[in-house]
Scaffold this motif. Structure first.
Motif, mmCIF file in Angstrom:
data_model
loop_
_atom_site.group_PDB
_atom_site.id
_atom_site.type_symbol
_atom_site.label_atom_id
_atom_site.label_comp_id
_atom_site.label_asym_id
_atom_site.label_seq_id
_atom_site.Cartn_x
_atom_site.Cartn_y
_atom_site.Cartn_z
ATOM 1 N N LYS A 1 0.839 -1.203 0.000
ATOM 2 C CA LYS A 1 0.000 0.000 0.000
ATOM 3 C C LYS A 1 0.880 1.262 0.000
ATOM 4 O O LYS A 1 0.594 2.245 -0.686
ATOM 5 C CB LYS A 1 -0.905 0.001 1.221
ATOM 6 C CG LYS A 1 -1.944 1.121 1.228
ATOM 7 C CD LYS A 1 -2.721 1.171 2.537
ATOM 8 C CE LYS A 1 -3.505 -0.089 2.789
ATOM 9 N NZ LYS A 1 -4.368 0.045 4.012
ATOM 10 N N GLU A 2 1.966 1.217 0.738
ATOM 11 C CA GLU A 2 2.829 2.395 0.875
ATOM 12 C C GLU A 2 3.858 2.506 -0.244
ATOM 13 O O GLU A 2 4.285 3.619 -0.589
ATOM 14 C CB GLU A 2 3.564 2.350 2.221
ATOM 15 C CG GLU A 2 2.639 2.481 3.428
ATOM 16 C CD GLU A 2 3.383 2.304 4.744
ATOM 17 O OE1 GLU A 2 4.629 2.195 4.712
ATOM 18 O OE2 GLU A 2 2.729 2.252 5.805
ATOM 19 N N ASN A 3 4.254 1.376 -0.840
ATOM 20 C CA ASN A 3 5.375 1.399 -1.780
ATOM 21 C C ASN A 3 5.057 0.871 -3.175
ATOM 22 O O ASN A 3 5.930 0.862 -4.043
ATOM 23 C CB ASN A 3 6.539 0.572 -1.208
ATOM 24 C CG ASN A 3 6.994 1.068 0.142
ATOM 25 O OD1 ASN A 3 7.732 2.040 0.236
ATOM 26 N ND2 ASN A 3 6.552 0.407 1.202
ATOM 27 N N ALA B 1 -7.297 -13.427 -3.301
ATOM 28 C CA ALA B 1 -8.383 -12.849 -2.509
ATOM 29 C C ALA B 1 -8.739 -11.442 -2.973
ATOM 30 O O ALA B 1 -9.785 -10.914 -2.614
ATOM 31 C CB ALA B 1 -7.993 -12.815 -1.033
ATOM 32 N N GLY B 2 -7.867 -10.832 -3.788
ATOM 33 C CA GLY B 2 -8.186 -9.520 -4.341
ATOM 34 C C GLY B 2 -7.606 -8.336 -3.597
ATOM 35 O O GLY B 2 -7.845 -7.193 -3.974
ATOM 36 N N THR C 1 -5.048 -2.974 -4.301
ATOM 37 C CA THR C 1 -6.267 -2.726 -5.068
ATOM 38 C C THR C 1 -7.145 -1.647 -4.455
ATOM 39 O O THR C 1 -8.010 -1.078 -5.127
ATOM 40 C CB THR C 1 -7.105 -4.016 -5.179
ATOM 41 O OG1 THR C 1 -7.502 -4.434 -3.860
ATOM 42 C CG2 THR C 1 -6.323 -5.116 -5.863
ATOM 43 N N GLY C 2 -6.948 -1.388 -3.173
ATOM 44 C CA GLY C 2 -7.733 -0.348 -2.522
ATOM 45 C C GLY C 2 -9.102 -0.809 -2.056
ATOM 46 O O GLY C 2 -9.921 0.000 -1.616
ATOM 47 N N ARG D 1 -12.405 -5.490 2.767
ATOM 48 C CA ARG D 1 -12.784 -6.908 2.781
ATOM 49 C C ARG D 1 -14.216 -7.097 2.290
ATOM 50 O O ARG D 1 -14.510 -8.018 1.538
ATOM 51 C CB ARG D 1 -12.625 -7.473 4.201
ATOM 52 C CG ARG D 1 -11.167 -7.616 4.653
ATOM 53 C CD ARG D 1 -11.120 -8.279 6.023
ATOM 54 N NE ARG D 1 -9.756 -8.537 6.435
ATOM 55 C CZ ARG D 1 -9.036 -7.715 7.177
ATOM 56 N NH1 ARG D 1 -9.540 -6.558 7.541
ATOM 57 N NH2 ARG D 1 -7.807 -8.030 7.541
ATOM 58 N N ASN D 2 -15.136 -6.239 2.747
ATOM 59 C CA ASN D 2 -16.526 -6.375 2.316
ATOM 60 C C ASN D 2 -16.683 -6.097 0.831
ATOM 61 O O ASN D 2 -17.492 -6.733 0.148
ATOM 62 C CB ASN D 2 -17.428 -5.435 3.122
ATOM 63 C CG ASN D 2 -17.685 -5.953 4.524
ATOM 64 O OD1 ASN D 2 -17.542 -7.139 4.797
ATOM 65 N ND2 ASN D 2 -18.062 -5.057 5.422
ATOM 66 N N GLU D 3 -15.917 -5.139 0.317
ATOM 67 C CA GLU D 3 -15.955 -4.857 -1.114
ATOM 68 C C GLU D 3 -15.450 -6.047 -1.911
ATOM 69 O O GLU D 3 -15.988 -6.369 -2.979
ATOM 70 C CB GLU D 3 -15.121 -3.616 -1.433
ATOM 71 C CG GLU D 3 -15.765 -2.312 -1.003
ATOM 72 C CD GLU D 3 -14.833 -1.125 -1.157
ATOM 73 O OE1 GLU D 3 -15.335 0.004 -1.265
ATOM 74 O OE2 GLU D 3 -13.599 -1.324 -1.156
ATOM 75 N N LEU D 4 -14.422 -6.715 -1.384
ATOM 76 C CA LEU D 4 -13.886 -7.891 -2.071
ATOM 77 C C LEU D 4 -14.892 -9.038 -2.057
ATOM 78 O O LEU D 4 -15.039 -9.754 -3.042
ATOM 79 C CB LEU D 4 -12.574 -8.335 -1.405
ATOM 80 C CG LEU D 4 -11.380 -7.408 -1.622
ATOM 81 C CD1 LEU D 4 -10.248 -7.798 -0.696
ATOM 82 C CD2 LEU D 4 -10.929 -7.442 -3.068
ATOM 83 N N LEU D 5 -15.607 -9.188 -0.937
ATOM 84 C CA LEU D 5 -16.610 -10.241 -0.853
ATOM 85 C C LEU D 5 -17.730 -9.973 -1.856
ATOM 86 O O LEU D 5 -18.177 -10.873 -2.564
ATOM 87 C CB LEU D 5 -17.171 -10.310 0.567
ATOM 88 C CG LEU D 5 -18.133 -11.463 0.866
ATOM 89 C CD1 LEU D 5 -17.461 -12.807 0.606
ATOM 90 C CD2 LEU D 5 -18.632 -11.383 2.297
ATOM 91 N N THR D 6 -18.166 -8.726 -1.930
ATOM 92 C CA THR D 6 -19.197 -8.349 -2.896
ATOM 93 C C THR D 6 -18.712 -8.594 -4.317
ATOM 94 O O THR D 6 -19.454 -9.094 -5.173
ATOM 95 C CB THR D 6 -19.565 -6.863 -2.724
ATOM 96 O OG1 THR D 6 -20.070 -6.658 -1.408
ATOM 97 C CG2 THR D 6 -20.620 -6.437 -3.731
#
Length: 210
Positions: A18-20, A49-50, A63-64, A67-72
């Protein structure tokens, strides 16, 4: 709804990317003072897992997505082909009595009615059979084609359809199951069924995996 639990090392990998990011697997390994081989399973899990994405000769990037967004996102990718079950069919000329017997023996709520060529002709629900049983005629004398729901009133689906779209069809039409069909020159071939139970099981298994 349960969320996927990441290990401490996986959380650290996500933070580094996320940082690099974009950052190569080798550079992530260097920062953690581990070998690339040691990290490979964690990177594979995070990518599948995304949480992370990877591009050749570029590296990993975040990806930004929560977890809930990935599940959806994963729910919206699920297809009928991965979750349909074997259809229970009866010939259009069998009696209502035989159809009721089949429904209870197979423990299903919907029967698909086919002709001699195994092409879809109608659908029988518990309500259809209950309604017929309240009539005055002998159930052994009434063929199911008299009481079934016929085309074009029948809702169908195909193997390549999204499961979430099929779930919407079931809800909007207040029905328990849809036939999975193949279009043939002489009609619709029934190759499976998708029920509310199929969909519930698929969603529960997805949450358990996460």
């Amino acid at each position: 709804m349960n969320e996927m639990e990441l290990s401490a090392r996986q959380e650290e990998i996500v933070s580094i990317v996320k940082e690099n990011g974009p950052i190569t697997g080798e550079h992530i390994a260097d920062r953690l003072k581990l070998t690339r081989a040691t990290l490979r399973p964690d990177l594979a899990i995070l990518t599948m897992a995304g949480f992370l994405d990877a591009r050749p000769r570029v590296g990993y990037f975040y990806t930004g997505k929560t977890r809930n967004e990935l599940l959806t996102h994963n729910i919206k990718k699920m297809k009928v082909s991965e979750h349909f079950s074997v259809p229970v069919v009866v010939n259009e000329h069998v009696s209502v009595y035989d159809a009721i017997t089949t429904m209870f023996l197979e423990d299903v709520g919907t029967l698909f009615v086919v002709d001699e060529a195994s092409r879809l002709q109608g659908v029988l629900s518990r309500k259809d059979l209950l309604r017929a049983s309240l009539g005055q005629q002998s159930l052994q004398e009434v063929p199911v084609h008299i009481i079934m729901t016929r085309m074009p009133m029948i809702k169908v689906c195909k193997k390549d359809e999204l499961l979430i779209d099929v779930a919407n069809k079931l809800i909007e039409n207040q029905i328990d199951a849809l036939p999975v069909i193949n279009e043939k020159n002489d009609g619709l071939e029934v190759i499976g069924r998708v029920t509310k139970t199929n969909i519930t099981r698929a969603f529960v298994e997805l949450v358990k995996e996460d």
